[in-house]
Design an enzyme around this catalytic site. Structure first.
Site, PDB file in Angstrom:
ATOM      1  N   ASP A  15     -16.268  14.638  -4.677  1.00 16.60           N
ATOM      2  CA  ASP A  15     -17.208  15.699  -5.136  1.00 16.60           C
ATOM      3  C   ASP A  15     -18.473  15.818  -4.176  1.00 16.60           C
ATOM      4  OD1 ASP A  15     -17.960  17.746  -6.403  1.00 16.60           O
ATOM      5  OD2 ASP A  15     -18.796  16.660  -8.214  1.00 16.60           O
ATOM      6  N   HIS A  32     -16.312  21.158   2.930  1.00 13.44           N
ATOM      7  CA  HIS A  32     -14.917  21.017   2.817  1.00 13.44           C
ATOM      8  C   HIS A  32     -14.077  20.646   4.044  1.00 13.44           C
ATOM      9  CE1 HIS A  32     -15.255  22.154  -1.309  1.00 13.44           C
ATOM     10  NE2 HIS A  32     -15.271  23.658  -1.359  1.00 13.44           N
ATOM     11  N   LEU A 126       1.683   2.152   0.857  1.00 12.03           N
ATOM     12  CA  LEU A 126       0.609   2.758  -0.054  1.00 12.03           C
ATOM     13  C   LEU A 126       1.297   3.866  -0.640  1.00 12.03           C
ATOM     14  CD1 LEU A 126      -2.422   2.998  -1.087  1.00 12.03           C
ATOM     15  CD2 LEU A 126      -2.647   4.482   1.202  1.00 12.03           C
TER      16      LEU A 126
HETATM   17  C1  FPP Z   1     -15.496  19.298  -4.726  1.00 12.53           C
HETATM   18  O1  FPP Z   1     -16.518  19.664  -4.053  1.00 12.53           O
HETATM   19  C2  FPP Z   1     -14.172  19.085  -3.896  1.00 12.53           C
HETATM   20  C3  FPP Z   1     -13.239  19.836  -3.971  1.00 12.53           C
HETATM   21  C4  FPP Z   1     -13.070  20.944  -4.823  1.00 12.53           C
HETATM   22  C5  FPP Z   1     -12.268  19.523  -3.061  1.00 12.53           C
HETATM   23  C6  FPP Z   1     -11.868  18.498  -2.474  1.00 12.53           C
HETATM   24  C7  FPP Z   1     -11.247  18.625  -0.998  1.00 12.53           C
HETATM   25  C8  FPP Z   1     -11.569  18.239   0.187  1.00 12.53           C
HETATM   26  C9  FPP Z   1     -12.274  16.690   0.325  1.00 12.53           C
HETATM   27  C10 FPP Z   1     -11.132  18.664   1.155  1.00 12.53           C
HETATM   28  C11 FPP Z   1      -9.796  18.913   1.335  1.00 12.53           C
HETATM   29  C12 FPP Z   1      -8.980  17.924   1.943  1.00 12.53           C
HETATM   30  C13 FPP Z   1      -7.663  17.789   2.039  1.00 12.53           C
HETATM   31  C14 FPP Z   1      -6.923  16.792   3.008  1.00 12.53           C
HETATM   32  C15 FPP Z   1      -6.782  18.609   1.082  1.00 12.53           C
HETATM   33  P1  FPP Z   1     -17.505  20.952  -4.324  1.00 12.53           P
HETATM   34  O2  FPP Z   1     -17.175  21.973  -3.823  1.00 12.53           O
HETATM   35  O3  FPP Z   1     -17.174  20.899  -6.095  1.00 12.53           O
HETATM   36  O4  FPP Z   1     -18.984  20.302  -4.193  1.00 12.53           O
HETATM   37  P2  FPP Z   1     -20.270  20.604  -4.912  1.00 12.53           P
HETATM   38  O5  FPP Z   1     -20.160  19.950  -6.292  1.00 12.53           O
HETATM   39  O6  FPP Z   1     -21.275  20.167  -4.177  1.00 12.53           O
HETATM   40  O7  FPP Z   1     -20.193  22.137  -5.129  1.00 12.53           O
END
Ligand code: FPP
Length: 256
Positions: A15, A32, A126
């Protein structure tokens, strides 16, 4: 790592991407993009530390309600990861799987997932799982439905429900890490997390490093996990004299 790693199944809520980008006056999707480049480092570190299963929350059922551009970016990043990391995954004998509802992904990405899943299905390294289009409640509902369809009229037990989950071989989660400062489990692996150790870090996912990951595992490995019981040394000390003392305490409490 200073001592043996006892944490077999580690799950991560990655997150803080959006806030990381906003804090730098960038669009959320930039977070992202940067966040996706952290994933392979952490996979490698988990493997080096002897973690047996690593489950990463890449896209939740709730994430469908995000703006289309953001959803499409996450799809593209998944595809890029599959193309870029395929060789390394195979070289390191990593067993790769995606769990969740992938039906809305573009066909070429679904093909890449299916290809990598079958190529790595017999690997003994893994177990790397991306939760994509995943929701913990949905998984439990699906498990109950799968069981009752196959075994009409039979009683459900904890054991059979566990075996009906999407990937029962992953086992219970030993440690959940959530980056980004919030302290929630957000519909992730609800059944498997019943006795998980929880670790919340303020670090936003794009800033998360192999070093911090290793430090967290080191710290959590020193926690005593009792699974609702008392510690092993005390249970071994439960001699007849202790039992006698306990009996007296109970009798006096009951007014005998
Ligand atoms: C939350 O951050 C994260 C996600 C919804 C997606 C996680 C995805 C990645 C780390 C990249 C994708 C990688 C692959 C390899 C599939 P948020 O957007 O909710 O952050 P915020 O809480 O700051 O708004």
């Amino acid at each position: 790592m200073s001592e043996v790693n006892k944490l077999k199944h580690v799950a991560i809520i990655m997150d803080g991407n959006g806030r990381w980008a906003n804090g730098r006056s960038h669009a959320r999707i930039w977070g992202h993009v940067r966040g996706s480049s952290v994933v392979s480092n952490i996979v490698e570190e988990a493997d080096d530390l002897g973690v047996k299963a690593l489950t990463l929350y890449a896209f939740s059922t709730e994430n469908w309600s995000r703006p289309l551009a953001e959803v499409t970016t996450l799809f593209k990043l998944l595809k890029k990861f599959l193309l870029k990391e395929r060789k390394r995954i195979i070289k390191n004998q990593i067993r790769f799987k995606v769990m969740g509802d992938t039906s809305r992904l573009p066909q070429d990405t679904k093909d890449l997932i299916n290809g990598l899943e079958s190529e790595t299905s017999n690997f003994k390294g893994l177990k790397l799982t991306f939760a994509f289009g995943y929701g913990g409640r949905q998984e439990i509902v699906d498990a109950v439905n799968a069981f009752t369809e196959k075994n009409p009229g039979e009683k459900l037990t904890e054991d059979v429900l566990t075996k009906s989950l999407y990937n029962p071989e992953l086992g219970d989660v030993d440690l959940l890490i959530r980056t980004g400062g919030d302290q929630r489990i957000s519909n992730f692996l609800l059944w498997q997390m019943a006795y998980a150790e929880l670790y919340f870090t303020e670090t936003k996912w794009p800033d998360f490093t192999r070093k911090e990951f290793r430090q967290i595992l080191n710290k959590v490995n020193t926690r005593e996990r009792r699974f609702g019981q008392i510690c092993e040394s005390i249970s071994l000390l439960e001699t007849s004299s202790m039992a006698e003392k306990n009996k007296k305490i109970l009798e006096s409490a009951m007014g005998k």
